[in-house]
Design a protein around this motif. Structure first.
Motif, PDB file in Angstrom:
ATOM      1  N   PRO A 204       0.838  -1.208   0.000  1.00 35.03           N
ATOM      2  CA  PRO A 204       0.000   0.000   0.000  1.00 35.03           C
ATOM      3  C   PRO A 204       0.870   1.254   0.000  1.00 35.03           C
ATOM      4  CG  PRO A 204      -0.812  -1.609   1.578  1.00 35.03           C
ATOM      5  CD  PRO A 204       0.510  -2.122   1.107  1.00 35.03           C
ATOM      6  N   ALA A 205       0.585   2.173  -0.899  1.00 38.69           N
ATOM      7  CA  ALA A 205       1.427   3.361  -1.077  1.00 38.69           C
ATOM      8  C   ALA A 205       0.643   4.626  -0.742  1.00 38.69           C
ATOM      9  CB  ALA A 205       1.945   3.434  -2.508  1.00 38.69           C
ATOM     10  N   PHE A 206       1.336   5.550  -0.055  1.00 37.17           N
ATOM     11  CA  PHE A 206       0.707   6.796   0.383  1.00 37.17           C
ATOM     12  C   PHE A 206       1.695   7.943   0.177  1.00 37.17           C
ATOM     13  CE2 PHE A 206      -0.642   3.195   2.938  1.00 37.17           C
ATOM     14  CZ  PHE A 206      -2.015   3.197   2.727  1.00 37.17           C
ATOM     15  N   GLU A 207       1.146   9.124   0.037  1.00 38.86           N
ATOM     16  CA  GLU A 207       1.994  10.298  -0.121  1.00 38.86           C
ATOM     17  C   GLU A 207       2.466  10.827   1.233  1.00 38.86           C
ATOM     18  OE1 GLU A 207       3.287  11.707  -2.826  1.00 38.86           O
ATOM     19  OE2 GLU A 207       2.453   9.994  -3.916  1.00 38.86           O
ATOM     20  N   THR A 208       1.631  10.691   2.252  1.00 40.31           N
ATOM     21  CA  THR A 208       1.971  11.234   3.567  1.00 40.31           C
ATOM     22  C   THR A 208       1.735  10.198   4.657  1.00 40.31           C
ATOM     23  OG1 THR A 208      -0.250  12.074   4.047  1.00 40.31           O
ATOM     24  CG2 THR A 208       1.239  13.527   2.798  1.00 40.31           C
ATOM     25  N   ARG A 209       2.351  10.450   5.798  1.00 35.62           N
ATOM     26  CA  ARG A 209       2.170   9.582   6.959  1.00 35.62           C
ATOM     27  C   ARG A 209       0.706   9.636   7.436  1.00 35.62           C
ATOM     28  NH1 ARG A 209       5.359   7.792  11.572  1.00 35.62           N
ATOM     29  NH2 ARG A 209       3.893   7.420  13.267  1.00 35.62           N
ATOM     30  N   ALA A 210       0.104  10.807   7.369  1.00 32.98           N
ATOM     31  CA  ALA A 210      -1.288  10.946   7.809  1.00 32.98           C
ATOM     32  C   ALA A 210      -2.202  10.055   6.988  1.00 32.98           C
ATOM     33  CB  ALA A 210      -1.730  12.402   7.713  1.00 32.98           C
ATOM     34  N   GLU A 211      -1.968   9.994   5.681  1.00 27.69           N
ATOM     35  CA  GLU A 211      -2.771   9.127   4.827  1.00 27.69           C
ATOM     36  C   GLU A 211      -2.575   7.659   5.215  1.00 27.69           C
ATOM     37  OE1 GLU A 211      -1.737   9.873   0.798  1.00 27.69           O
ATOM     38  OE2 GLU A 211      -2.478  11.933   0.814  1.00 27.69           O
ATOM     39  N   ALA A 212      -1.338   7.272   5.490  1.00 28.81           N
ATOM     40  CA  ALA A 212      -1.057   5.896   5.895  1.00 28.81           C
ATOM     41  C   ALA A 212      -1.746   5.579   7.216  1.00 28.81           C
ATOM     42  CB  ALA A 212       0.450   5.690   6.014  1.00 28.81           C
ATOM     43  N   GLY A 213      -1.701   6.534   8.141  1.00 32.97           N
ATOM     44  CA  GLY A 213      -2.334   6.319   9.440  1.00 32.97           C
ATOM     45  C   GLY A 213      -3.832   6.131   9.331  1.00 32.97           C
ATOM     46  N   MET A 214      -4.465   6.927   8.488  1.00 33.22           N
ATOM     47  CA  MET A 214      -5.910   6.798   8.308  1.00 33.22           C
ATOM     48  C   MET A 214      -6.262   5.453   7.688  1.00 33.22           C
ATOM     49  SD  MET A 214      -7.515   9.327   9.576  1.00 33.22           S
ATOM     50  CE  MET A 214      -9.108   9.023   8.801  1.00 33.22           C
ATOM     51  N   TRP A 215      -5.477   5.025   6.700  1.00 37.00           N
ATOM     52  CA  TRP A 215      -5.737   3.737   6.061  1.00 37.00           C
ATOM     53  C   TRP A 215      -5.568   2.594   7.055  1.00 37.00           C
ATOM     54  CZ3 TRP A 215      -2.877  -0.696   4.898  1.00 37.00           C
ATOM     55  CH2 TRP A 215      -3.461  -1.568   3.967  1.00 37.00           C
ATOM     56  N   LEU A 216      -4.539   2.667   7.911  1.00 36.57           N
ATOM     57  CA  LEU A 216      -4.260   1.592   8.864  1.00 36.57           C
ATOM     58  C   LEU A 216      -5.350   1.469   9.930  1.00 36.57           C
ATOM     59  CD1 LEU A 216      -0.421   2.124   9.253  1.00 36.57           C
ATOM     60  CD2 LEU A 216      -1.519   0.017   8.444  1.00 36.57           C
ATOM     61  N   LYS A 217      -6.038   2.564  10.224  1.00 40.29           N
ATOM     62  CA  LYS A 217      -7.142   2.481  11.183  1.00 40.29           C
ATOM     63  C   LYS A 217      -8.218   1.518  10.709  1.00 40.29           C
ATOM     64  CE  LYS A 217      -6.843   6.990  13.491  1.00 40.29           C
ATOM     65  NZ  LYS A 217      -7.540   8.275  13.747  1.00 40.29           N
ATOM     66  N   ASN A 218      -8.418   1.472   9.407  1.00 43.17           N
ATOM     67  CA  ASN A 218      -9.448   0.596   8.833  1.00 43.17           C
ATOM     68  C   ASN A 218      -8.883  -0.715   8.303  1.00 43.17           C
ATOM     69  OD1 ASN A 218     -11.595   2.516   9.205  1.00 43.17           O
ATOM     70  ND2 ASN A 218     -10.726   3.666   7.495  1.00 43.17           N
ATOM     71  N   HIS A 219      -7.544  -0.795   8.207  1.00 48.07           N
ATOM     72  CA  HIS A 219      -6.881  -2.006   7.721  1.00 48.07           C
ATOM     73  C   HIS A 219      -5.696  -2.308   8.646  1.00 48.07           C
ATOM     74  CE1 HIS A 219      -8.785  -0.021   4.261  1.00 48.07           C
ATOM     75  NE2 HIS A 219      -9.025  -1.245   3.806  1.00 48.07           N
ATOM     76  N   PRO A 220      -5.982  -2.666   9.909  1.00 48.53           N
ATOM     77  CA  PRO A 220      -4.899  -2.845  10.871  1.00 48.53           C
ATOM     78  C   PRO A 220      -3.907  -3.922  10.446  1.00 48.53           C
ATOM     79  CG  PRO A 220      -6.970  -3.729  11.727  1.00 48.53           C
ATOM     80  CD  PRO A 220      -7.306  -2.969  10.486  1.00 48.53           C
ATOM     81  N   ALA A 221      -2.636  -3.639  10.689  1.00 47.85           N
ATOM     82  CA  ALA A 221      -1.589  -4.633  10.424  1.00 47.85           C
ATOM     83  C   ALA A 221      -1.805  -5.828  11.338  1.00 47.85           C
ATOM     84  CB  ALA A 221      -0.217  -4.010  10.671  1.00 47.85           C
ATOM     85  N   ALA A 222      -1.319  -6.992  10.894  1.00 47.59           N
ATOM     86  CA  ALA A 222      -1.636  -8.215  11.630  1.00 47.59           C
ATOM     87  C   ALA A 222      -0.433  -9.075  12.006  1.00 47.59           C
ATOM     88  CB  ALA A 222      -2.612  -9.049  10.791  1.00 47.59           C
TER      89      ALA A 222
END
Length: 281
Positions: A204-222
């Motif tokens: 998964p690729a993101f431009e900013t850390r904030a975008e990555a953080g928002m995505w991870l809230k809904n797709h938690p690492a396992a």
């Protein structure tokens, strides 16, 4: 005897019983002694050693240790099987020191039951290898963490905390009221091993850390997943108990980790040389 020494002695007792059961092929007993050690690890990982010491001080001495009513009521099959094993060990052991070690563990199981942590310890034991290393709190800055540590009358100790994305070990000594924290390089070996296995070509690729953080809230690492932020690979680490993720830049983290290992090796070499020189005088 200090609580730390009592736990060390008890751990040696459990280890000797575990080894005997393993050598004699008593698989169920071997499993239960391994569980005893996990309870000890849970106590240490969650920083509750002094809380357990306080609990022990409230127990009136008796000829034979008791089973907590909370454990009796819990119907927790594994913990109750462990308790039966420990009571049997207490009854069969003639040596006072070994009896005392059995008592320490009996009271540890009672402590876990009385503090309503049977479910937490089961979760810890069953998922220990799947979760990220346990951290009990998160702080944005070191100043925030130090204010927290100084502000507590008796902080949990030792206990890992997160400052930003980095692990620290916070410690407290009841004996002299000293306290402090230092960087704990516990996640770096995970990053090293996972990177060595190979970073997936499509992450998964993101431009900013904030975008990555928002995505991870809904797709938690396992609990570990690689992501890309502005073209750089990061390892996302899910801290389930804290309901948050940390993000670790792979390249710079591995560089720092290699430097840390080399520094530790140089220090060990200096210590060995000093011992050799001292022995020759």
């Amino acid at each position: 005897m200090s609580i730390q020494d009592a736990l060390i002695s008890a751990s040696r007792f459990a280890a000797s019983r575990w080894q005997a059961a393993r050598l004699e092929g008593r698989e169920e007993e071997e499993r239960l002694w391994r569980q005893v050690n996990e309870y000890r690890a849970f106590l240490g990982e969650t920083g509750q050693v002094y809380l357990f010491e306080d609990y022990l001080r409230e127990i009136a001495p008796t000829p034979r240790p008791h089973v907590s009513p909370a454990l009796e009521a819990s119907k927790d099959a594994t913990s109750y099987a462990v308790m039966r094993l420990l009571l049997k060990a207490f009854d069969e052991t003639p040596e006072p020191e070994q009896k005392q070690s059995a008592v320490v563990f009996i009271n540890l199981v009672n402590f876990i039951a009385d503090t309503k942590q049977l479910t937490a310890v089961e979760d810890y034991v069953n998922n220990r290898l799947e979760y990220a290393p346990l951290a009990i709190a998160h702080f944005t800055t070191r100043d925030d963490a130090e204010a927290w540590l100084k502000g507590l009358a008796e902080p949990l100790s030792p206990a890992r905390i997160l400052i930003g994305d980095e692990y620290y070990l916070a410690w407290y000594s009841r004996e002299d009221n000293a306290r402090g924290m230092y960087r704990d390089y516990i996640i770096e070996p995970y990053i090293e091993e996972l990177a060595a296995r190979g970073i997936p070509p499509a992450t998964p690729a993101f431009e900013t850390r904030a975008e990555a953080g928002m995505w991870l809230k809904n797709h938690p690492a396992a609990p570990f997943d690689f992501v890309s932020i502005a073209g750089e690979h990061y390892l996302a680490v899910h801290h389930k108990r804290l309901m948050r993720h940390t993000l670790h830049p792979v390249a710079s983290t591995l560089t720092e980790w290699e430097e840390t290992k080399r520094a530790a090796e140089r220090e060990r070499a200096r210590d060995a040389a000093a011992e050799t020189e001292g022995g020759g005088e």
